[in-house]
Scaffold this motif. Structure first.
Motif, mmCIF file in Angstrom:
data_model
loop_
_atom_site.group_PDB
_atom_site.id
_atom_site.type_symbol
_atom_site.label_atom_id
_atom_site.label_comp_id
_atom_site.label_asym_id
_atom_site.label_seq_id
_atom_site.Cartn_x
_atom_site.Cartn_y
_atom_site.Cartn_z
ATOM 1 N N LEU A 175 29.507 73.935 43.071
ATOM 2 C CA LEU A 175 29.455 72.722 43.872
ATOM 3 C C LEU A 175 28.873 71.558 43.077
ATOM 4 O O LEU A 175 29.323 70.417 43.221
ATOM 5 N N TYR A 176 27.906 71.841 42.218
ATOM 6 C CA TYR A 176 27.398 70.800 41.316
ATOM 7 C C TYR A 176 28.524 70.259 40.447
ATOM 8 O O TYR A 176 28.680 69.037 40.269
ATOM 9 N N GLU A 177 29.305 71.161 39.854
ATOM 10 C CA GLU A 177 30.349 70.720 38.929
ATOM 11 C C GLU A 177 31.428 69.928 39.648
ATOM 12 O O GLU A 177 31.976 68.968 39.099
ATOM 13 N N VAL A 178 31.728 70.302 40.871
ATOM 14 C CA VAL A 178 32.683 69.511 41.653
ATOM 15 C C VAL A 178 32.101 68.135 41.938
ATOM 16 O O VAL A 178 32.741 67.101 41.713
ATOM 17 N N TRP A 179 30.867 68.106 42.446
ATOM 18 C CA TRP A 179 30.277 66.841 42.860
ATOM 19 C C TRP A 179 30.101 65.874 41.691
ATOM 20 O O TRP A 179 30.200 64.650 41.849
ATOM 21 N N LEU A 180 29.875 66.430 40.507
ATOM 22 C CA LEU A 180 29.665 65.587 39.329
ATOM 23 C C LEU A 180 30.929 65.371 38.514
ATOM 24 O O LEU A 180 30.879 64.749 37.455
ATOM 25 N N GLY A 181 32.066 65.843 38.989
ATOM 26 C CA GLY A 181 33.328 65.522 38.345
ATOM 27 C C GLY A 181 33.759 66.427 37.215
ATOM 28 O O GLY A 181 34.780 66.174 36.576
ATOM 29 N N ARG A 182 33.015 67.505 36.949
ATOM 30 C CA ARG A 182 33.407 68.416 35.869
ATOM 31 C C ARG A 182 34.524 69.364 36.295
ATOM 32 O O ARG A 182 35.257 69.877 35.449
ATOM 33 N N MET A 183 34.640 69.602 37.597
ATOM 34 C CA MET A 183 35.657 70.519 38.108
ATOM 35 C C MET A 183 36.376 69.866 39.281
ATOM 36 O O MET A 183 35.725 69.465 40.252
ATOM 37 N N PRO A 184 37.695 69.725 39.234
ATOM 38 C CA PRO A 184 38.398 69.161 40.384
ATOM 39 C C PRO A 184 38.216 70.043 41.622
ATOM 40 O O PRO A 184 38.223 71.273 41.526
ATOM 41 N N LEU A 185 38.068 69.411 42.761
ATOM 42 C CA LEU A 185 37.902 70.173 43.994
ATOM 43 C C LEU A 185 39.103 71.085 44.242
ATOM 44 O O LEU A 185 38.946 72.211 44.720
ATOM 45 N N THR A 186 40.290 70.613 43.916
ATOM 46 C CA THR A 186 41.477 71.448 44.124
ATOM 47 C C THR A 186 41.386 72.746 43.336
ATOM 48 O O THR A 186 41.753 73.819 43.828
ATOM 49 N N HIS A 187 40.875 72.650 42.110
ATOM 50 C CA HIS A 187 40.711 73.862 41.290
ATOM 51 C C HIS A 187 39.632 74.764 41.896
ATOM 52 O O HIS A 187 39.798 75.991 41.953
ATOM 53 N N LEU A 210 33.487 63.958 51.696
ATOM 54 C CA LEU A 210 32.438 64.256 50.720
ATOM 55 C C LEU A 210 32.734 63.513 49.420
ATOM 56 O O LEU A 210 33.304 64.048 48.471
ATOM 57 N N LYS A 211 32.348 62.258 49.386
ATOM 58 C CA LYS A 211 32.564 61.463 48.181
ATOM 59 C C LYS A 211 31.716 62.015 47.037
ATOM 60 O O LYS A 211 30.615 62.528 47.249
ATOM 61 N N LEU A 212 32.237 61.901 45.830
ATOM 62 C CA LEU A 212 31.558 62.471 44.675
ATOM 63 C C LEU A 212 30.436 61.561 44.195
ATOM 64 O O LEU A 212 30.258 60.436 44.661
ATOM 65 N N SER A 213 29.683 62.063 43.226
ATOM 66 C CA SER A 213 28.600 61.303 42.601
ATOM 67 C C SER A 213 29.119 59.978 42.049
ATOM 68 O O SER A 213 30.266 59.891 41.599
ATOM 69 N N PRO A 214 28.294 58.944 42.023
ATOM 70 C CA PRO A 214 28.715 57.676 41.422
ATOM 71 C C PRO A 214 29.091 57.791 39.946
ATOM 72 O O PRO A 214 29.791 56.927 39.431
ATOM 73 N N VAL A 215 28.631 58.839 39.263
ATOM 74 C CA VAL A 215 28.969 59.005 37.843
ATOM 75 C C VAL A 215 30.077 60.029 37.639
ATOM 76 O O VAL A 215 30.422 60.341 36.501
ATOM 77 N N ALA A 216 30.659 60.552 38.727
ATOM 78 C CA ALA A 216 31.677 61.593 38.588
ATOM 79 C C ALA A 216 32.889 61.115 37.808
ATOM 80 O O ALA A 216 33.502 61.884 37.066
ATOM 81 N N GLY A 217 33.242 59.852 37.973
ATOM 82 C CA GLY A 217 34.388 59.328 37.232
ATOM 83 C C GLY A 217 34.180 59.379 35.732
ATOM 84 O O GLY A 217 35.097 59.709 34.972
#
Length: 229
Positions: A175-187, A210-217
């Protein structure tokens, strides 16, 4: 004879800026102010490794430096403080590209992650007056609830007693990796790292709610070449 003012003692604007911003925790406090945290207790909850006395000290330093002003129980950024926002997020962009990798065990705090997530809930995507999201981690015995009432989200670490609308199951790192953009939620959903259980009309909305972290992009951009290779 007065004691010299602590600092770098160099007549240079970078040195002067670091006199204000270079102490431990200062930039992380500003990070949380930039994303909308304004109250002392909420700042403390989002910075669990920081003592309340040191937080109070840093906030006083920011007030004296003209970065924030206290109005009632809220700490609000001044124009000088707001001008630091693009600088800090450029630092986040640099960190995403050059220093950010897989999470370390000591960096994984389930309670902190849920606290961060609740501040990014898009309440406009949720119907009705109250919605309850339960977060269940597969590798942490604690349970968390994000209660959205009258468009205001809050976090509970004990059962609030309301019916649960959507259950989010995940491992903490996933969930950390999704929220921070390292792993796509679909994956994450496809591999079972994150699942949503509830009425389909609500679970389908979760990626937007559930919007991602501001730095996820920045993080997603930094890992995209690795995914493509």
């Amino acid at each position: 004879m007065t004691s010299p003012t602590p600092g770098y003692g160099q007549y240079c604007p970078i040195s002067r800026a670091l006199d204000v911003l270079g102490e431990r925790w200062s930039l992380l406090i500003l990070r949380d102010l930039f994303v909308g945290t304004t109250r002392f207790n909420d700042l403390a909850r989002g910075l669990p490794g920081l003592s309340r006395s040191l937080l109070a000290k840093r906030l006083r330093q920011f007030e004296r430096a003209g970065l924030i002003e206290k109005l009632g129980t809220e700490y609000l950024l001044t124009e000088a403080g707001r001008q630091l926002e693009p600088i800090l997020f450029r630092l986040g962009e640099w960190g995403a590209r050059w220093t950010f990798g897989a999470p370390q065990d000591e960096e994984l705090d389930a309670a902190l992650l849920v606290w961060w997530m609740h501040g990014r809930v898009d309440t406009s995507m949720l119907p009705g007056r109250r919605q309850v999201l339960q977060v269940r981690f597969t590798d942490d015995v604690r349970r968390f609830w994000i209660v959205v009432e009258a468009a205001v989200p809050s976090v509970c670490e004990t059962d609030p007693g309301y019916p649960v609308d959507v259950i989010i199951d995940a491992d903490v790192a996933g969930l950390y990796e999704v929220w921070l953009g390292r792993m796509p939620l679909t994956h994450a959903q496809r591999t079972g790292r994150v699942t949503f259980t509830g009425p389909p009309a609500l679970t389908r909305r979760m990626p937007a709610v559930l919007k991602l972290s501001p730095v996820a992009g920045y993080v997603a951009e930094s890992v995209r070449p690795a995914r493509a290779s």
